[in-house]
Design an enzyme around this catalytic site. Structure first.
Site, PDB file in Angstrom:
ATOM      1  CB  ALA A   4      -0.909   0.012   1.224  1.00 26.85           C
ATOM      2  CE  LYS A   5       5.847   0.400  -3.315  1.00 31.86           C
ATOM      3  NZ  LYS A   5       5.174  -0.878  -3.553  1.00 31.86           N
ATOM      4  NE  ARG A   6      -3.297   3.655   1.594  1.00 31.15           N
ATOM      5  CZ  ARG A   6      -3.517   3.118   0.390  1.00 31.15           C
ATOM      6  NH1 ARG A   6      -2.552   2.996  -0.478  1.00 31.15           N
ATOM      7  NH2 ARG A   6      -4.739   2.706   0.048  1.00 31.15           N
TER       8      ARG A   6
END
Lengths: 315, 315
Positions: A103-105
């Site tokens: 998700a690379k949040r």
């Protein structure tokens, strides 16, 4: 609540596999058999993705420790996509797989808390709290510094979850920022090395019995030289290694991601497995799951063989 | 399809306001009146958020050009949260507001394409394509370099949309990476300056009649000195400026974010407006929308007054 890294390693040993299967569904690339079975609508796309993923999971769950659904490919389709994502996570967990959400949040502290609660923690209601996506681990972006990481660390320790921080990504233009030379304490080092030092520090309070931390790192299979340096800078971090297969990473390239104990790297492949039916002519369109299974068996063999050559195979 | 920066400036002139209202709903902080009206369930939370946001929008849409829903606060609540997000976007657009989604998304090229298609572009089905979230602009993270930005640039130009790239974020630990000194072409500069140069370059093909590009930058209100430098490095970029209010940014701090033409900065406030009813004792709990309206009127005044002092007020 058991440590995430310990849980991961247990599954790796059980399956004798260092492979994580990415699930990146693209309606455009789904088998005709599935595309036809559903009406041409967003609802149909969601149903087609769910069926595609569940069949892929059925085909590979005995062979690998973990799956990695990339949320972008689900949220792209709105509500119906998110429903398919949730179904995929649930089904994967039912089958005993460790689910790592790509998700690379990240965001400032208060917002990172919201992300963490939703994805790996619990959200508060008036009288009780509930878990929402409840994945086992999530990938996060380091650009905002510690503020944006700390809320995730809180939930990592509270709920036995994991995070993988982007350090050196697999794409060609990862060099634009990550390879910049930075000056720190009068020394010159690459930005990705600087991030690696932070990741090592952030992981200090999340170590399991295995010696590995639940704070891991994303290190692209496409950069073996950098991986060698990073392995030393983050000895306790598990590496999530994308870029194998379609992006050009080979089995010989990923040896540097492993520690001398023969562990420490989870090698991801998505497109080369999901869409194996397109390149492997032995399989017909509707046999996509069999093609994926064959691709996983081949990948397990390739990686285990390379580890054996390096005297790093531990089973 | 009109240029995003041009559309934004038109609304700013029409409303005589440089303010963007963040919508960061937190069930825990919602007025009791709303919390009580809905059952204690995720579905109830979604409905409460939708009602809260629609009432806030009703209260402020005549006063500001734009709103900024922060997706973390919606996706935290899963499907019901995403539904509330979509409803908020639709309602804001119906009311003539420009909707900037704060999502800080990014990934490698193929995945960034999926994010861009879903959020600002269109997704392909078998016979046609559809728009999903269809926000006017989205915030993006630069850590993966140009590969992760290009798919967004494609949709910016194709659909008249905008992006705001994180350059110098408002949180204290933005210094961890963004303030590092990097060596580039034998010169030393800060990482945020390096990102600013890239942002300026990325925006070259997306300029509108106003001279501003649809490729903007996120620059925190909490760093006025840095803003002065960044304003020069990115003359054509519209700045999205978070950190005003709760995070400590004052009206005098944000003057450096404007160009000499009196434009170039959109000042964001979320918590100080959303939850104004908690601090402004003239309002009762159920008068949250009136409290928000008052807070926006006050913020408009503060900023316009500061611009007037600096001889930058253009209406």
């Amino acid at each position: 609540m058991k440590n995430f890294a310990d849980k991961l390693i247990k599954e790796i040993k059980k399956k004798k596999s260092h492979v994580i299967v990415g699930l990146d569904p693209d309606y455009d690339k789904l088998p005709q058999s599935l595309r036809k079975a559903y009406a041409v609508s967003i609802k149909g796309v969601g149903a087609a993705i769910s069926e595609f993923n569940c069949k892929l999971i059925d085909a590979v769950y005995e062979l690998v420790p973990s799956i990695k659904p990339q949320i972008a490919f689900y949220e792209r389709y709105g509500i119906e996509g998110v429903k398919a994502f949730i179904k995929t996570v649930e089904y994967g967990k039912q089958k005993g797989l460790i689910v790592i959400e790509d998700a690379k949040r990240n965001d400032i502290g208060s917002t990172a808390t919201a992300y963490s609660e939703g994805h790996i923690g619990r959200v508060k209601l008036a009288t009780h709290s509930v878990s929402i996506y409840d994945v086992d681990a999530i990938t996060v972006n380091p650009y905002l510094g510690a503020d944006g990481i700390n809320p995730f660390l809180h939930d990592v320790n509270k709920y036995g979850k994991g995070i993988f921080v982007l350090v050196k990504t697999s794409n060609p233009s990862s060099k634009d920022l990550q390879d910049l030379e930075v000056v720190y304490n009068r020394k010159r080092l690459k930005l990705y090395e600087m991030v690696a030092r932070l990741v090592n520090e952030w992981g200090n309070n999340s170590k399991g019995n295995s010696g590995y931390s639940s704070v891991g790192a994303v290190v692209g299979a496409t950069f073996p030289k950098e991986a060698k340096i990073l392995r030393k800078l983050m000895p306790q971090a598990y590496f999530l290694v994308p870029g194998y297969g379609t992006q050009g990473g080979k089995a010989s390239d990923i040896i540097n991601c492993f520690n001398t104990d023969g562990y420490g790297a989870l090698i991801a492949a998505s497109r080369s497995i999901n869409y194996a039916f397109k390149s492997d002519k032995r399989f017909k369109d509707h046999e996509f799951a069999d093609a994926a299974r064959e691709a996983v068996i081949r990948m397990n063999k390739e990686i285990n063989k390379e580890l054996q050559k390096a005297k790093l195979l531990k089973w």
